[in-house]
Design a protein around this motif. Structure first.
Motif, PDB file in Angstrom:
ATOM      1  N   TRP B  33      18.207  59.450 107.042  1.00  0.00           N
ATOM      2  CA  TRP B  33      17.456  58.410 106.326  1.00  0.00           C
ATOM      3  C   TRP B  33      16.629  59.009 105.195  1.00  0.00           C
ATOM      4  O   TRP B  33      16.606  58.481 104.090  1.00  0.00           O
ATOM      5  CB  TRP B  33      16.544  57.653 107.307  1.00  0.00           C
ATOM      6  CG  TRP B  33      17.295  56.884 108.339  1.00  0.00           C
ATOM      7  CD1 TRP B  33      18.531  56.309 108.188  1.00  0.00           C
ATOM      8  CD2 TRP B  33      16.907  56.612 109.693  1.00  0.00           C
ATOM      9  NE1 TRP B  33      18.911  55.702 109.367  1.00  0.00           N
ATOM     10  CE2 TRP B  33      17.937  55.865 110.309  1.00  0.00           C
ATOM     11  CE3 TRP B  33      15.777  56.918 110.448  1.00  0.00           C
ATOM     12  CZ2 TRP B  33      17.880  55.423 111.622  1.00  0.00           C
ATOM     13  CZ3 TRP B  33      15.715  56.479 111.761  1.00  0.00           C
ATOM     14  CH2 TRP B  33      16.747  55.743 112.337  1.00  0.00           C
ATOM     15  N   ARG B  35      17.024  61.940 103.735  1.00  0.00           N
ATOM     16  CA  ARG B  35      17.827  62.709 102.763  1.00  0.00           C
ATOM     17  C   ARG B  35      18.645  61.794 101.853  1.00  0.00           C
ATOM     18  O   ARG B  35      18.780  62.033 100.670  1.00  0.00           O
ATOM     19  CB  ARG B  35      18.755  63.636 103.565  1.00  0.00           C
ATOM     20  CG  ARG B  35      19.780  64.400 102.770  1.00  0.00           C
ATOM     21  CD  ARG B  35      19.237  65.723 102.311  1.00  0.00           C
ATOM     22  NE  ARG B  35      20.285  66.591 101.799  1.00  0.00           N
ATOM     23  CZ  ARG B  35      20.819  66.466 100.583  1.00  0.00           C
ATOM     24  NH1 ARG B  35      20.432  65.518  99.790  1.00  0.00           N
ATOM     25  NH2 ARG B  35      21.749  67.318 100.180  1.00  0.00           N
ATOM     26  N   PHE B  36      19.207  60.722 102.417  1.00  0.00           N
ATOM     27  CA  PHE B  36      20.186  59.939 101.663  1.00  0.00           C
ATOM     28  C   PHE B  36      19.727  58.526 101.293  1.00  0.00           C
ATOM     29  O   PHE B  36      20.415  57.851 100.539  1.00  0.00           O
ATOM     30  CB  PHE B  36      21.496  59.823 102.464  1.00  0.00           C
ATOM     31  CG  PHE B  36      22.140  61.146 102.750  1.00  0.00           C
ATOM     32  CD1 PHE B  36      22.482  61.998 101.714  1.00  0.00           C
ATOM     33  CD2 PHE B  36      22.401  61.555 104.044  1.00  0.00           C
ATOM     34  CE1 PHE B  36      23.078  63.229 101.967  1.00  0.00           C
ATOM     35  CE2 PHE B  36      22.988  62.776 104.306  1.00  0.00           C
ATOM     36  CZ  PHE B  36      23.329  63.622 103.266  1.00  0.00           C
ATOM     37  N   SER B  37      18.616  58.068 101.845  1.00  0.00           N
ATOM     38  CA  SER B  37      18.198  56.703 101.530  1.00  0.00           C
ATOM     39  C   SER B  37      17.753  56.599 100.076  1.00  0.00           C
ATOM     40  O   SER B  37      17.126  57.513  99.535  1.00  0.00           O
ATOM     41  CB  SER B  37      17.042  56.295 102.439  1.00  0.00           C
ATOM     42  OG  SER B  37      16.524  55.067 102.014  1.00  0.00           O
ATOM     43  N   ALA B  38      18.083  55.467  99.460  1.00  0.00           N
ATOM     44  CA  ALA B  38      17.658  55.239  98.077  1.00  0.00           C
ATOM     45  C   ALA B  38      16.195  54.808  98.028  1.00  0.00           C
ATOM     46  O   ALA B  38      15.590  54.806  96.962  1.00  0.00           O
ATOM     47  CB  ALA B  38      18.550  54.182  97.433  1.00  0.00           C
ATOM     48  N   SER B  39      15.656  54.410  99.166  1.00  0.00           N
ATOM     49  CA  SER B  39      14.288  53.891  99.178  1.00  0.00           C
ATOM     50  C   SER B  39      13.471  54.586 100.276  1.00  0.00           C
ATOM     51  O   SER B  39      13.636  54.286 101.464  1.00  0.00           O
ATOM     52  CB  SER B  39      14.330  52.374  99.414  1.00  0.00           C
ATOM     53  OG  SER B  39      13.060  51.901  99.732  1.00  0.00           O
ATOM     54  N   ILE B  42      11.708  52.284 102.926  1.00  0.00           N
ATOM     55  CA  ILE B  42      12.611  51.711 103.935  1.00  0.00           C
ATOM     56  C   ILE B  42      13.003  52.790 104.942  1.00  0.00           C
ATOM     57  O   ILE B  42      13.071  52.538 106.151  1.00  0.00           O
ATOM     58  CB  ILE B  42      13.848  51.082 103.271  1.00  0.00           C
ATOM     59  CG1 ILE B  42      13.423  49.838 102.476  1.00  0.00           C
ATOM     60  CG2 ILE B  42      14.895  50.689 104.318  1.00  0.00           C
ATOM     61  CD1 ILE B  42      14.543  49.136 101.766  1.00  0.00           C
ATOM     62  N   ALA B  43      13.241  54.001 104.461  1.00  0.00           N
ATOM     63  CA  ALA B  43      13.577  55.108 105.372  1.00  0.00           C
ATOM     64  C   ALA B  43      12.433  55.345 106.357  1.00  0.00           C
ATOM     65  O   ALA B  43      12.652  55.502 107.564  1.00  0.00           O
ATOM     66  CB  ALA B  43      13.853  56.373 104.561  1.00  0.00           C
TER      67      ALA B  43
END
Lengths: 191, 68
Positions: B33, B35-39, B42-43
């Motif tokens: 979450w 490392r790769f979440s755009a937000s 939200i992560a």
């Protein structure tokens, strides 16, 4: 926008970021939720037959149900992760498809707009038609067959129209704006 | 009804196993979450919700063993 999955260039503009339709998450999670509820329902039925139920038995049932719910909770978290980390990004230069296949397996496919040959759209069945989501298949003109298939795309008709509009606009500004000799060289390189 | 012998220690082992598993998988998920979440918000919220769910469930498991 996170740059950890792919690099956005400084003069590149992100036009649209999309995630799969919520129904795709429900479809993936519904089986786990159903199986997750099955054991407690059966256990409750068994408890209702036993009469009277001692505190020890009740505590034991609660322990088993809760341990089961913990497994279901972890499974749902993994399903959410695979759903949430799937993403499509459309910029003024390319289409990026990020797919979280499973934990630790991730694919990032990039398709430059100049390579886009066509985009086809498919609504597969009643639910997709009613909820307005479907599959978009963006085909590349290059020999490398770098194509992007996007399942569960919300409002696919609008997205397809946007992609084809961007491709036309891109070609107008970057290909047709060049002198004829460069234009032919460009199309030769693309092919 | 009384639970005899190794039964209660077995429940403690299941409880500890659940705790270790939820923490280990939670760490892996939190890595994805963050490392790769755009937000990032939200992560972060996802980590909080996941951890809260695990704490509640493990708490109920703990309480039910104590109640035995």
């Amino acid at each position: 926008m996170s740059h950890t999955t792919f690099n956005i260039q400084h003069d590149e503009q992100v036009l649209l970021t999309l995630r799969k339709h919520w129904f795709m998450l429900v479809r993936d999670a519904i089986g786990v939720i159903f199986v997750g509820m099955l054991l407690p329902v059966l256990g409750s039925l068994a408890l209702s037959v036993m009469d009277p139920v001692s505190n020890t038995v009740a505590a034991l049932f609660i322990f088993v149900f809760t341990a089961w719910f913990l497994l279901v909770w972890i499974a749902l978290a993994i399903i959410w992760t695979n759903h949430y980390l799937d993403m499509w990004v459309i910029t003024d230069r390319r289409i990026v498809h990020v797919e979280q296949v499973r934990l630790f397996v991730r694919e990032v496919t990039t398709l430059p707009l100049e390579r886009v040959q066509d985009a086809t759209l498919r609504y597969n069945g009643f639910i997709e038609t009613m909820l307005d989501f479907g599959t978009i298949h963006v085909q590349s003109a290059g020999a490398d067959e770098n194509e992007v298939i996007m399942h569960g795309m919300p409002h696919p008709n609008d997205v397809k129209r946007m992609i084809l509009g961007l491709v036309d606009e891109f070609r107008e500004h970057h290909v047709y704006a060049r002198p004829p000799e460069e234009r032919s060289r460009h199309s030769f390189q693309s092919d | 009804m009384e639970l005899q012998g190794l039964f209660v220690p077995l429940l403690w082992i299941v409880f500890l196993g659940g705790m270790v598993m939820s923490a280990a998988i939670g760490s892996i998920l939190a890595y994805h979450w963050m490392r790769f979440s755009a937000s990032p918000p939200i992560a972060f919220a996802t980590i909080v919700v996941y951890a809260a769910g695990c704490v509640v469930l493990l708490g109920v498991m703990f309480a039910s063993i104590v109640a035995l």
